[in-house]
Design a protein around this motif. Structure first.
Motif, mmCIF file in Angstrom:
data_model
loop_
_atom_site.group_PDB
_atom_site.id
_atom_site.type_symbol
_atom_site.label_atom_id
_atom_site.label_comp_id
_atom_site.label_asym_id
_atom_site.label_seq_id
_atom_site.Cartn_x
_atom_site.Cartn_y
_atom_site.Cartn_z
ATOM 1 N N ILE A 80 -0.852 -10.668 4.769
ATOM 2 C CA ILE A 80 0.019 -9.502 4.821
ATOM 3 C C ILE A 80 -0.867 -8.283 5.050
ATOM 4 C CG2 ILE A 80 1.636 -8.062 3.546
ATOM 5 C CD1 ILE A 80 2.384 -10.524 1.900
ATOM 6 N N PRO A 81 -0.744 -7.628 6.211
ATOM 7 C CA PRO A 81 -1.559 -6.431 6.445
ATOM 8 C C PRO A 81 -1.010 -5.259 5.636
ATOM 9 C CG PRO A 81 -0.126 -6.844 8.318
ATOM 10 C CD PRO A 81 0.090 -7.963 7.351
ATOM 11 N N VAL A 82 -1.869 -4.600 4.850
ATOM 12 C CA VAL A 82 -1.424 -3.474 4.033
ATOM 13 C C VAL A 82 -2.348 -2.264 4.150
ATOM 14 C CG1 VAL A 82 -0.196 -4.866 2.338
ATOM 15 C CG2 VAL A 82 -2.597 -4.374 1.988
ATOM 16 N N LEU A 83 -3.593 -2.466 4.496
ATOM 17 C CA LEU A 83 -4.582 -1.394 4.516
ATOM 18 C C LEU A 83 -4.205 -0.339 5.558
ATOM 19 C CD1 LEU A 83 -7.100 -0.841 2.905
ATOM 20 C CD2 LEU A 83 -8.440 -1.884 4.699
ATOM 21 N N GLY A 84 -4.104 0.914 5.119
ATOM 22 C CA GLY A 84 -3.763 2.014 6.017
ATOM 23 C C GLY A 84 -2.280 2.172 6.256
ATOM 24 N N LEU A 85 -1.462 1.334 5.632
ATOM 25 C CA LEU A 85 -0.011 1.413 5.784
ATOM 26 C C LEU A 85 0.612 2.029 4.535
ATOM 27 C CD1 LEU A 85 0.637 -2.131 7.289
ATOM 28 C CD2 LEU A 85 0.511 0.031 8.515
ATOM 29 N N PRO A 86 1.819 2.595 4.650
ATOM 30 C CA PRO A 86 2.486 3.130 3.455
ATOM 31 C C PRO A 86 2.673 2.034 2.406
ATOM 32 C CG PRO A 86 3.634 3.829 5.434
ATOM 33 C CD PRO A 86 2.597 2.832 5.864
ATOM 34 N N PHE A 87 2.553 2.411 1.135
ATOM 35 C CA PHE A 87 2.677 1.456 0.037
ATOM 36 C C PHE A 87 4.094 0.891 0.003
ATOM 37 C CE2 PHE A 87 3.844 0.671 -4.432
ATOM 38 C CZ PHE A 87 2.993 -0.391 -4.680
ATOM 39 N N ASP A 88 4.185 -0.436 -0.040
ATOM 40 C CA ASP A 88 5.464 -1.143 -0.123
ATOM 41 C C ASP A 88 5.419 -2.047 -1.345
ATOM 42 O OD1 ASP A 88 7.811 -2.522 0.198
ATOM 43 O OD2 ASP A 88 7.250 -3.495 2.085
ATOM 44 N N PRO A 89 6.198 -1.733 -2.395
ATOM 45 C CA PRO A 89 6.127 -2.542 -3.617
ATOM 46 C C PRO A 89 6.590 -3.982 -3.425
ATOM 47 C CG PRO A 89 7.828 -0.858 -3.797
ATOM 48 C CD PRO A 89 7.113 -0.622 -2.512
ATOM 49 N N ALA A 90 7.300 -4.275 -2.352
ATOM 50 C CA ALA A 90 7.712 -5.655 -2.092
ATOM 51 C C ALA A 90 6.547 -6.496 -1.584
ATOM 52 C CB ALA A 90 8.852 -5.679 -1.077
ATOM 53 N N PRO A 103 -3.398 14.943 3.283
ATOM 54 C CA PRO A 103 -2.036 14.746 2.777
ATOM 55 C C PRO A 103 -1.287 13.617 3.490
ATOM 56 C CG PRO A 103 -2.224 16.869 3.907
ATOM 57 C CD PRO A 103 -3.593 16.274 3.852
ATOM 58 N N GLU A 104 -1.738 13.240 4.689
ATOM 59 C CA GLU A 104 -1.085 12.132 5.398
ATOM 60 C C GLU A 104 -1.381 10.784 4.742
ATOM 61 O OE1 GLU A 104 -1.980 12.180 9.535
ATOM 62 O OE2 GLU A 104 -1.232 14.208 9.822
ATOM 63 N N HIS A 105 -2.424 10.716 3.923
ATOM 64 C CA HIS A 105 -2.771 9.468 3.241
ATOM 65 C C HIS A 105 -2.148 9.365 1.854
ATOM 66 C CE1 HIS A 105 -6.335 9.275 6.121
ATOM 67 N NE2 HIS A 105 -5.531 8.284 6.432
ATOM 68 N N ASP A 106 -1.241 10.299 1.524
ATOM 69 C CA ASP A 106 -0.551 10.250 0.246
ATOM 70 C C ASP A 106 0.410 9.061 0.255
ATOM 71 O OD1 ASP A 106 0.035 11.205 -2.325
ATOM 72 O OD2 ASP A 106 1.824 12.248 -1.591
ATOM 73 N N HIS A 107 0.335 8.236 -0.760
ATOM 74 C CA HIS A 107 1.146 7.012 -0.904
ATOM 75 C C HIS A 107 0.858 5.997 0.200
ATOM 76 C CE1 HIS A 107 3.043 8.838 -4.219
ATOM 77 N NE2 HIS A 107 3.798 9.670 -3.532
ATOM 78 N N VAL A 108 -0.376 5.990 0.683
ATOM 79 C CA VAL A 108 -0.825 5.024 1.682
ATOM 80 C C VAL A 108 -1.890 4.149 1.023
ATOM 81 C CG1 VAL A 108 -2.064 4.775 3.879
ATOM 82 C CG2 VAL A 108 -0.305 6.512 3.632
ATOM 83 N N VAL A 109 -1.901 2.872 1.352
ATOM 84 C CA VAL A 109 -2.883 1.944 0.784
ATOM 85 C C VAL A 109 -4.262 2.300 1.337
ATOM 86 C CG1 VAL A 109 -3.594 -0.459 0.625
ATOM 87 C CG2 VAL A 109 -1.168 0.122 0.522
ATOM 88 N N VAL A 129 -3.645 -3.490 -4.609
ATOM 89 C CA VAL A 129 -4.181 -2.383 -3.822
ATOM 90 C C VAL A 129 -4.347 -1.112 -4.651
ATOM 91 C CG1 VAL A 129 -3.124 -3.244 -1.693
ATOM 92 C CG2 VAL A 129 -1.872 -1.616 -3.109
ATOM 93 N N PHE A 130 -5.148 -0.198 -4.097
ATOM 94 C CA PHE A 130 -5.248 1.164 -4.591
ATOM 95 C C PHE A 130 -4.489 2.043 -3.605
ATOM 96 C CE2 PHE A 130 -8.607 -0.494 -7.148
ATOM 97 C CZ PHE A 130 -8.661 0.344 -8.251
ATOM 98 N N VAL A 131 -3.672 2.927 -4.145
ATOM 99 C CA VAL A 131 -2.831 3.790 -3.323
ATOM 100 C C VAL A 131 -3.408 5.200 -3.339
ATOM 101 C CG1 VAL A 131 -0.490 4.701 -3.024
ATOM 102 C CG2 VAL A 131 -0.824 2.395 -3.907
#
Length: 170
Positions: A80-90, A103-109, A129-131
């Motif tokens: 599952i790719p997550v790095l650099g994408l918005p945080f998805d709790p699912a 500020p564009e990296h706010d709530h991004v993995v 992950v760290f958000v």
């Protein structure tokens, strides 16, 4: 006779579905065990690279990891790719936050501690992950007063402790 035949066919279909379901569950459990082995291979590879182990060792680890990953992908397992994408709790479990300047990296993995995998389209293991958490520059000076408040609380606690001790002594 027809009713018995119909019941027998229904019974056979149910048994077949149950056997297939059990097979799929065992197959999934086995693949999930191999994810742990893949994680250990990744750790071994990182350790070998950090200790400057010989190139043949590192190349061998890479080959074994690649072969295992290809086999698991053939069986329906995918990262599952997550790095650099918005945080998805699912798809991910946040184990912490990390301050970011943009500020564009706010709530991004911003960092992946443990990889997540999907099996046959379903999440088999979530990523850990760290958000990123953006903190505007104006907030930094406001962080000083809580330290003063903490010092005042410590002083109040110490005074209360002295009073309690003074009250208990004859």
């Amino acid at each position: 006779y027809r009713q018995v035949k119909t019941e027998n066919e229904g019974f056979r279909d149910r048994v077949t579905r149950d056997v297939e379901r059990q097979f799929n569950k065992r197959h999934e459990r086995l693949l999930l065990k191999f994810i742990d082995i893949l994680d250990n291979l990744d750790r071994a590879l990182e350790a070998a690279e950090q200790t400057y182990a010989g190139n043949p060792l590192i190349e061998g680890l890479i080959l074994v990891r690649t072969q295992l990953l290809q086999t698991l992908q053939h069986e329906g397992l995918e990262r599952i790719p997550v790095l650099g994408l918005p945080f998805d709790p699912a798809m991910s479990e946040a184990v912490g936050t990390q301050p970011v300047d943009d500020p564009e990296h706010d709530h991004v993995v911003v960092r992946e501690v443990m990889r997540g995998y999907r099996l046959q389209g379903r999440v088999a293991r979530v990523s850990r992950v760290f958000v990123g958490q953006h903190q505007p520059a104006a907030v930094a000076p406001a962080a000083a007063p809580p330290d003063e408040a903490t010092a005042a609380e410590d002083t109040a606690v110490a005074a209360a402790a002295r009073e309690a001790l003074a009250g208990t002594l004859p």
